[in-house]
Design a protein around this motif. Structure first.
Motif, PDB file in Angstrom:
ATOM      1  N   GLU A  23       0.806  -1.211   0.000  1.00 47.27           N
ATOM      2  CA  GLU A  23       0.000   0.000   0.000  1.00 47.27           C
ATOM      3  C   GLU A  23       0.840   1.263   0.000  1.00 47.27           C
ATOM      4  O   GLU A  23       0.425   2.298  -0.474  1.00 47.27           O
ATOM      5  CB  GLU A  23      -0.939  -0.010   1.214  1.00 47.27           C
ATOM      6  CG  GLU A  23      -2.014  -1.072   1.130  1.00 47.27           C
ATOM      7  CD  GLU A  23      -2.943  -0.999   2.322  1.00 47.27           C
ATOM      8  OE1 GLU A  23      -2.748  -0.118   3.194  1.00 47.27           O
ATOM      9  OE2 GLU A  23      -3.865  -1.829   2.384  1.00 47.27           O
ATOM     10  N   ASP A  24       2.061   1.183   0.582  1.00 50.51           N
ATOM     11  CA  ASP A  24       2.895   2.369   0.635  1.00 50.51           C
ATOM     12  C   ASP A  24       3.562   2.665  -0.688  1.00 50.51           C
ATOM     13  O   ASP A  24       4.307   3.638  -0.814  1.00 50.51           O
ATOM     14  CB  ASP A  24       3.950   2.246   1.751  1.00 50.51           C
ATOM     15  CG  ASP A  24       4.891   1.056   1.528  1.00 50.51           C
ATOM     16  OD1 ASP A  24       4.720   0.366   0.509  1.00 50.51           O
ATOM     17  OD2 ASP A  24       5.784   0.844   2.377  1.00 50.51           O
ATOM     18  N   GLY A  25       3.339   1.850  -1.720  1.00 55.66           N
ATOM     19  CA  GLY A  25       3.864   2.112  -3.048  1.00 55.66           C
ATOM     20  C   GLY A  25       5.264   1.579  -3.270  1.00 55.66           C
ATOM     21  O   GLY A  25       5.847   1.823  -4.328  1.00 55.66           O
ATOM     22  N   ALA A  26       5.841   0.880  -2.359  1.00 58.24           N
ATOM     23  CA  ALA A  26       7.191   0.343  -2.519  1.00 58.24           C
ATOM     24  C   ALA A  26       7.197  -0.689  -3.642  1.00 58.24           C
ATOM     25  O   ALA A  26       6.321  -1.546  -3.733  1.00 58.24           O
ATOM     26  CB  ALA A  26       7.678  -0.290  -1.217  1.00 58.24           C
ATOM     27  N   ALA A  27       8.209  -0.604  -4.526  1.00 56.77           N
ATOM     28  CA  ALA A  27       8.332  -1.558  -5.622  1.00 56.77           C
ATOM     29  C   ALA A  27       9.023  -2.818  -5.123  1.00 56.77           C
ATOM     30  O   ALA A  27       9.944  -2.760  -4.305  1.00 56.77           O
ATOM     31  CB  ALA A  27       9.123  -0.938  -6.761  1.00 56.77           C
ATOM     32  N   SER A  48      22.935  -3.193  -9.593  1.00 56.93           N
ATOM     33  CA  SER A  48      22.669  -3.386  -8.174  1.00 56.93           C
ATOM     34  C   SER A  48      21.341  -2.747  -7.808  1.00 56.93           C
ATOM     35  O   SER A  48      20.827  -1.882  -8.520  1.00 56.93           O
ATOM     36  CB  SER A  48      23.794  -2.807  -7.319  1.00 56.93           C
ATOM     37  OG  SER A  48      23.894  -1.394  -7.516  1.00 56.93           O
ATOM     38  N   GLY A  49      20.785  -3.207  -6.666  1.00 54.91           N
ATOM     39  CA  GLY A  49      19.521  -2.661  -6.215  1.00 54.91           C
ATOM     40  C   GLY A  49      19.018  -3.383  -4.985  1.00 54.91           C
ATOM     41  O   GLY A  49      19.808  -3.885  -4.177  1.00 54.91           O
ATOM     42  N   GLU A  50      17.692  -3.502  -4.871  1.00 59.16           N
ATOM     43  CA  GLU A  50      17.106  -4.102  -3.684  1.00 59.16           C
ATOM     44  C   GLU A  50      15.823  -4.826  -4.051  1.00 59.16           C
ATOM     45  O   GLU A  50      15.060  -4.377  -4.910  1.00 59.16           O
ATOM     46  CB  GLU A  50      16.819  -3.028  -2.631  1.00 59.16           C
ATOM     47  CG  GLU A  50      16.308  -3.583  -1.320  1.00 59.16           C
ATOM     48  CD  GLU A  50      16.093  -2.487  -0.293  1.00 59.16           C
ATOM     49  OE1 GLU A  50      16.085  -2.772   0.915  1.00 59.16           O
ATOM     50  OE2 GLU A  50      15.926  -1.313  -0.714  1.00 59.16           O
ATOM     51  N   VAL A  51      15.591  -5.943  -3.351  1.00 58.79           N
ATOM     52  CA  VAL A  51      14.362  -6.702  -3.485  1.00 58.79           C
ATOM     53  C   VAL A  51      13.577  -6.533  -2.186  1.00 58.79           C
ATOM     54  O   VAL A  51      14.154  -6.649  -1.091  1.00 58.79           O
ATOM     55  CB  VAL A  51      14.627  -8.197  -3.740  1.00 58.79           C
ATOM     56  CG1 VAL A  51      13.297  -8.955  -3.826  1.00 58.79           C
ATOM     57  CG2 VAL A  51      15.427  -8.399  -4.995  1.00 58.79           C
ATOM     58  N   THR A  52      12.273  -6.285  -2.289  1.00 60.34           N
ATOM     59  CA  THR A  52      11.420  -6.100  -1.121  1.00 60.34           C
ATOM     60  C   THR A  52      10.221  -7.023  -1.238  1.00 60.34           C
ATOM     61  O   THR A  52       9.596  -7.140  -2.301  1.00 60.34           O
ATOM     62  CB  THR A  52      10.944  -4.646  -1.011  1.00 60.34           C
ATOM     63  OG1 THR A  52      12.071  -3.788  -0.932  1.00 60.34           O
ATOM     64  CG2 THR A  52      10.074  -4.445   0.217  1.00 60.34           C
ATOM     65  N   ASP A  58       5.574 -14.907   3.625  1.00 63.35           N
ATOM     66  CA  ASP A  58       7.015 -15.078   3.476  1.00 63.35           C
ATOM     67  C   ASP A  58       7.342 -15.549   2.059  1.00 63.35           C
ATOM     68  O   ASP A  58       6.582 -16.314   1.446  1.00 63.35           O
ATOM     69  CB  ASP A  58       7.545 -16.099   4.472  1.00 63.35           C
ATOM     70  CG  ASP A  58       7.461 -15.599   5.909  1.00 63.35           C
ATOM     71  OD1 ASP A  58       7.328 -14.347   6.074  1.00 63.35           O
ATOM     72  OD2 ASP A  58       7.514 -16.419   6.835  1.00 63.35           O
ATOM     73  N   LEU A  59       8.482 -15.080   1.549  1.00 59.35           N
ATOM     74  CA  LEU A  59       8.988 -15.511   0.258  1.00 59.35           C
ATOM     75  C   LEU A  59      10.250 -16.321   0.503  1.00 59.35           C
ATOM     76  O   LEU A  59      11.134 -15.917   1.269  1.00 59.35           O
ATOM     77  CB  LEU A  59       9.288 -14.309  -0.636  1.00 59.35           C
ATOM     78  CG  LEU A  59       8.100 -13.439  -1.030  1.00 59.35           C
ATOM     79  CD1 LEU A  59       8.563 -12.244  -1.856  1.00 59.35           C
ATOM     80  CD2 LEU A  59       7.077 -14.262  -1.819  1.00 59.35           C
ATOM     81  N   SER A  60      10.347 -17.462  -0.156  1.00 56.87           N
ATOM     82  CA  SER A  60      11.503 -18.349   0.046  1.00 56.87           C
ATOM     83  C   SER A  60      12.334 -18.438  -1.215  1.00 56.87           C
ATOM     84  O   SER A  60      11.831 -18.305  -2.338  1.00 56.87           O
ATOM     85  CB  SER A  60      11.037 -19.747   0.473  1.00 56.87           C
ATOM     86  OG  SER A  60      10.192 -20.317  -0.513  1.00 56.87           O
ATOM     87  N   GLU A  61      13.654 -18.655  -0.978  1.00 56.26           N
ATOM     88  CA  GLU A  61      14.608 -18.858  -2.073  1.00 56.26           C
ATOM     89  C   GLU A  61      14.486 -17.761  -3.128  1.00 56.26           C
ATOM     90  O   GLU A  61      14.328 -18.017  -4.325  1.00 56.26           O
ATOM     91  CB  GLU A  61      14.418 -20.236  -2.702  1.00 56.26           C
ATOM     92  CG  GLU A  61      14.630 -21.378  -1.722  1.00 56.26           C
ATOM     93  CD  GLU A  61      14.456 -22.731  -2.385  1.00 56.26           C
ATOM     94  OE1 GLU A  61      14.293 -22.756  -3.634  1.00 56.26           O
ATOM     95  OE2 GLU A  61      14.472 -23.738  -1.695  1.00 56.26           O
ATOM     96  N   VAL A  62      14.557 -16.493  -2.657  1.00 54.71           N
ATOM     97  CA  VAL A  62      14.448 -15.334  -3.553  1.00 54.71           C
ATOM     98  C   VAL A  62      15.788 -15.107  -4.244  1.00 54.71           C
ATOM     99  O   VAL A  62      16.857 -15.116  -3.602  1.00 54.71           O
ATOM    100  CB  VAL A  62      14.041 -14.082  -2.771  1.00 54.71           C
ATOM    101  CG1 VAL A  62      14.009 -12.864  -3.681  1.00 54.71           C
ATOM    102  CG2 VAL A  62      12.699 -14.299  -2.104  1.00 54.71           C
ATOM    103  N   SER A  63      15.724 -14.910  -5.550  1.00 53.14           N
ATOM    104  CA  SER A  63      16.936 -14.632  -6.333  1.00 53.14           C
ATOM    105  C   SER A  63      16.645 -13.545  -7.370  1.00 53.14           C
ATOM    106  O   SER A  63      15.485 -13.236  -7.660  1.00 53.14           O
ATOM    107  CB  SER A  63      17.427 -15.899  -7.028  1.00 53.14           C
ATOM    108  OG  SER A  63      16.451 -16.349  -7.954  1.00 53.14           O
ATOM    109  N   GLY A 106       7.440  -7.266   4.011  1.00 51.89           N
ATOM    110  CA  GLY A 106       7.971  -5.939   4.284  1.00 51.89           C
ATOM    111  C   GLY A 106       9.465  -5.875   4.352  1.00 51.89           C
ATOM    112  O   GLY A 106      10.051  -4.785   4.390  1.00 51.89           O
ATOM    113  N   ALA A 107      10.133  -7.011   4.382  1.00 50.09           N
ATOM    114  CA  ALA A 107      11.596  -7.022   4.484  1.00 50.09           C
ATOM    115  C   ALA A 107      12.216  -6.805   3.113  1.00 50.09           C
ATOM    116  O   ALA A 107      11.633  -7.131   2.071  1.00 50.09           O
ATOM    117  CB  ALA A 107      12.070  -8.337   5.100  1.00 50.09           C
ATOM    118  N   GLY A 108      13.416  -6.249   3.093  1.00 49.16           N
ATOM    119  CA  GLY A 108      14.134  -6.000   1.856  1.00 49.16           C
ATOM    120  C   GLY A 108      15.538  -6.554   1.925  1.00 49.16           C
ATOM    121  O   GLY A 108      16.121  -6.707   2.999  1.00 49.16           O
ATOM    122  N   GLN A 109      16.086  -6.814   0.773  1.00 46.90           N
ATOM    123  CA  GLN A 109      17.447  -7.347   0.703  1.00 46.90           C
ATOM    124  C   GLN A 109      18.104  -6.837  -0.575  1.00 46.90           C
ATOM    125  O   GLN A 109      17.526  -6.866  -1.656  1.00 46.90           O
ATOM    126  CB  GLN A 109      17.408  -8.883   0.686  1.00 46.90           C
ATOM    127  CG  GLN A 109      18.758  -9.539   0.684  1.00 46.90           C
ATOM    128  CD  GLN A 109      19.508  -9.298   1.982  1.00 46.90           C
ATOM    129  OE1 GLN A 109      18.943  -9.470   3.063  1.00 46.90           O
ATOM    130  NE2 GLN A 109      20.758  -8.899   1.881  1.00 46.90           N
TER     131      GLN A 109
END
Length: 885
Positions: A23-27, A48-52, A58-63, A106-109
């Motif tokens: 809802e906060d508009g985060a990509a 480079s960048g970030e995944v949220t 929960d999301l597993s094995e994110v690549s 809500g977590a980012g990496q």
């Protein structure tokens, strides 16, 4: 070779399988950096960048992985299709990296991809598609970004294209009247992080100091100059008209003399300014830009920097028939700083000015508002000169939206323009052309002079520059798209030297990094050659190609122009403005900028805000008219036939002297007449003057004087007359003279009567004494025989005289003043007949001889009538003429 440059792309849309954003508009996936912007076989590509995790699970094995194509784009239009995610999808796989085994909601990496370019198998010069995707363990795409990878082949020559920049400093009109700002958005945009502050810093390509320092910026900028001139040229305090002074009959000559002196000073100032302008250095570092300014915006900045002003709350949220909330605001320091830096930075480049407030010239000319259209050019140049202390280049014309029809073209040409900054729709490419045409195109002059030059901006670049660029991720993609777009233009096999013009939208709002990045890219990208707009000329006539159609005004533009209904409403206000101007001593037009702001093309899509603004301006104009007024006085009492009344006229305007005509007329001219008076006069700012008006009353009673103020053409400047009740209560000197004459006539009438009465009283006393002597000497008889009809004095009734005399006296006293009595008019009147018997009776009663003895007057034959009135005590016999009446 590795080339580090700045470039941009369009924000990529997520494919249908992408996760929904929070809802906060985060990509879910952000690309913060792509280096280098342009690659060759020796370069190493880094992304480079970030995944949220924007989901609730929960999301597993994110690549994160890269997909691309080994086949470059072949047409500019393919870039738009690809960036939207709806075009063809790349099938080649690039590097990938595991990001997180478990990513909570809500977590980012962060992530970082790296690959040697020679491993991608790219060949030749071109722009290649590239997709960065985040996926989970099931292969579901969490998020994706579509971008571009420009590639150089070291064995090939790099194609080139020239690029010229038009850098806008524009905004929608911020003021209604001179002192009222519609919002605080302009003030907020002038700081270092504000829109206009960022544009000034980026366009300068040099440090811009937003620190106000310790100086008095108003004095440094000369913003208090107008007030000083007013103090120096205004009338001395002792010369200001007061309530007791009589109005001047003609405007004073001081204004003309002062104006002449001012013109001389202006002329000297212009010469000095020209000398300073000639001494200004040209840009030596960075990319040359042409500053496109809206004089209305500069005027708003100057006003905010100069003095106190008012800021309104949201005018659209104000209920009907209510006034918006106003907040007092002191002179804005950020406006002073921005103006100081603009004056320092802009002279290094060419400055071109749009019409004041970007007035909708096409709509105005179509509705026969030609004068205001012309004024928008003149006032625009003047406002630019006052704000920046430099004159805009009058060879350039910048029509609203970059579009113009034949009438607008003719207007600009007649005002000295021969180079036109136009949008691509104004001169669309020829239908057969598949490449990007060069920016310059010839135009036939509507005045029949030498041919003119159109400089057409590239619509594709305008769209790219309008991409979101406020965040780091948006900036990276936008810069990459800019590199790809320009590389595609340069790579077109168009032949010949071409130049493109990059012209952002007037209210361009780029991020700071993006605004600086596109100029840096223009200087560093190998296929771009930065050029000055002034240096772009038409090729020789024999080398020209017909790559564009003629001057075009799109049908859609007619529909978006300001409507005739709205412009008619502005003309209603304009009529009041004309009336206001008609009473000013100086040839000023203080509300003209406000009318031009109402006519701005910015209001094409802001009908409600435009209507609210028009209402505010109309109210201010009416208040200006009401400031020149007659001050109502007390009712006038006229105690004589003539008199003089003073009518107080005030000029409450702070900055303008006025010349007005006072009209005074009586509601009943048969009763009250207005005599000649000084009806035309000048009033200084903030002063009052008294006009003395002679009055003449013919009849007592009440009436009304109607007073009003007019301009020199006899038009009333206020809708309502001011009424002064007048009560005439006396007729003055003439009434006194008439009354005096009446008294004199009354005295003259009564004096002879009083004398005769005294004579009769004396005669009666003498007769009484004589009768007493006769009785003692005779036979002792107390009576004596008298002729018939003759009164016997001794037997006369003393009371017989009294009623007659009293009656006469009462009658004369009650008679209106000035009416003649019987004595005055002779014995032929009714009053004379009534009094005559009493007078004759007195004569009959006694007459005296020369020795003083009294004898009866009846002894004198024919002296009197033989009969007596009943009042004399006679028998009232009938004579030959019948009974006496």
């Amino acid at each position: 070779m590795a080339l580090a440059t700045a470039l941009l792309p369009i924000p990529a849309s997520l494919p249908p399988v992408a996760a929904e954003p929070a809802e906060d508009g985060a990509a879910p996936l952000v690309v913060d950096s792509i280096t280098p912007d342009v690659v060759d076989e020796d370069a190493t590509l880094r992304v480079s960048g970030e995944v949220t995790n924007t989901t609730d699970e929960d999301l597993s094995e994110v690549s994160v992985r890269m997909r691309y194509s080994r086949h470059p784009f072949t047409d500019r239009s393919e870039l738009d299709d690809f960036s939207s995610g709806d075009g063809w999808q790349p099938d080649a796989s690039g590097p990938d990296e595991g990001v997180s085994d478990e990513l909570a909601p809500g977590a980012g990496q962060g992530y970082a991809l790296r690959t040697d370019v020679d491993e991608l198998g790219l060949s030749g010069y071109g722009v290649y598609p590239m997709v960065i995707e985040a996926v989970d363990g099931d292969g579901t795409v969490i998020g994706s970004q579509y971008t571009f990878l420009p590639h150089l082949d070291p064995d090939e020559d790099v194609p080139e294209v020239g690029m010229a920049w038009v850098w806008p400093l524009m905004d929608a009109p911020q003021r209604a009247d001179d002192d009222t700002f519609l919002s605080s958005s302009l003030i907020e945009s002038l700081g270092s992080q504000g829109r206009l502050g960022r544009l000034l810093s980026a366009g300068a390509q040099a440090p811009v100091d937003f620190d106000p320092g310790d100086e008095d910026l108003q004095e440094v900028l000369g913003l208090d100059q107008d007030a000083e001139e007013d103090e120096g040229t205004g009338p001395p305090e002792d010369d200001v008209a007061t309530d007791e002074e009589t109005a001047q009959s003609e405007p004073t000559g001081e204004a003309t003399d002062d104006a002449g002196a001012g013109d001389e000073e202006d002329a000297e100032g212009e010469e000095d300014a020209e000398g300073e302008e000639d001494a200004e250095p040209e840009r030596t570092d960075g990319v040359p830009v042409t500053w496109a300014v809206d004089p209305g915006t500069l005027d708003d900045v100057v006003r905010a920097a100069s003095d106190d002003f008012e800021v309104l709350d949201d005018v659209l949220a104000v209920p009907a028939e209510s006034e918006p909330v106003r907040h007092e605001h002191t002179a804005e320091e950020s406006a002073q700083v921005w103006l100081r830096e603009a004056r320092r930075v802009l002279p290094a480049d060419t400055v071109v000015a749009a019409p004041y407030a970007n007035a909708d010239l096409a709509a105005m000319l179509r509705n026969d508002i030609t004068t205001d259209a012309e004024e928008s050019l003149r006032i625009g140049r003047q406002a630019t000169m006052e704000a920046l202390e430099l004159a805009p280049d009058e060879d350039y014309a910048l029509p609203p939206g970059g579009l113009m029809d034949g009438a607008v073209h003719e207007l600009f040409s007649e005002n000295g323009a021969n180079r036109y900054l136009l949008d691509g729709e104004a001169l669309p490419p020829a239908s057969w052309l598949s490449t990007t045409p060069t920016a310059q195109e010839s135009l036939a002059s509507p005045t029949g002079d030498e041919e003119e030059t159109a400089l057409v901006s590239d619509p594709g670049l305008t769209d790219v520059l309008s991409m979101p660029s406020q965040t780091q991720g948006d900036t990276a993609l936008a810069l990459q798209r800019f590199a790809a777009e320009t590389a595609m233009i340069a790579g077109e096999n168009a032949g010949g030297d071409r130049v493109v013009v990059a012209s952002p939208e007037p209210r361009w709002d780029p991020g700071e990094e993006f605004a600086s990045g596109v100029l840096e890219a223009t200087e560093s990208l190998p296929w771009l050659n930065a050029e000055t707009l002034d240096d772009i000329e038409l090729p020789p006539e024999g080398e020209r190609e017909e790559t564009r159609r003629g001057l075009t005004y799109p049908e859609s533009s007619y529909e978006t122009e300001l409507s005739s209904t709205y412009l008619d409403q502005i003309q209603d206000v304009n009529r009041d403005v004309r009336m206001f101007n008609s009473v000013l001593v100086e040839d000023n037009d203080p509300f003209r900028p406000a009318l031009l702001r109402l006519s701005s093309a910015y209001w094409r899509d802001e009908e409600a805000l435009a209507g609210a603004m028009r209402t505010l301006v109309s109210q201010e104009v009416q208040e200006g008219l009401d400031s020149v007024r007659i001050i109502p006085g007390e009712p006038v009492t006229l105690a004589s036939r003539t008199g003089i009344t003073g009518i107080l006229v005030a000029n409450d305007l702070e900055d303008e002297s006025v010349f007005v005509t006072l009209s005074v007329f009586s509601e009943n001219s048969e009763r009250l007449t207005v005599e000649s008076y000084t009806d035309s006069f000048e009033i200084a700012p903030g002063a009052k003057t008294t006009v003395y008006v002679p009055l003449s009353a013919r009849v007592n009673g009440r009436t009304v004087l109607h007073t009003s103020l007019h301009n020199s053409a006899g038009e009333p400047i206020n809708a309502q007359d001011t009424e002064i009740p007048v009560n005439a209560t006396g007729l003055g000197t003439q009434a006194l003279i008439i009354s005096g004459i009446g008294v004199l006539i009354l005295v003259a009438a009564l004096a002879p009567r009083a004398a005769r009465k005294w004579a009769r009283s004396s005669a009666k006393s003498s007769n009484t004494a004589a009768d007493g002597d006769g009785d003692g000497d005779g036979d002792g008889s107390s009576t004596r025989e008298e002729p018939s009809g003759t009164a016997v004095p001794g037997e006369e009734d003393p009371s017989a005289e009294s009623p007659s005399s009293a009656g006469s006296s009462v009658e004369d006293t009650a008679r209106p003043a000035g009416e003649a009595t019987g004595t005055d008019r002779g014995t032929g009147t009714a009053e004379g007949s009534a009094e005559q018997p009493s007078d004759n009776r007195a004569e009959v009663a006694v007459d005296r001889t020369a020795d003083g003895n009294a004898v009866p007057s009846s002894d004198r034959a024919g002296d009197t009538d033989s009969s007596a009135s009943p009042a004399d005590g006679g028998d009232n016999p009938s004579g030959s003429d019948g009974p006496r009446t």
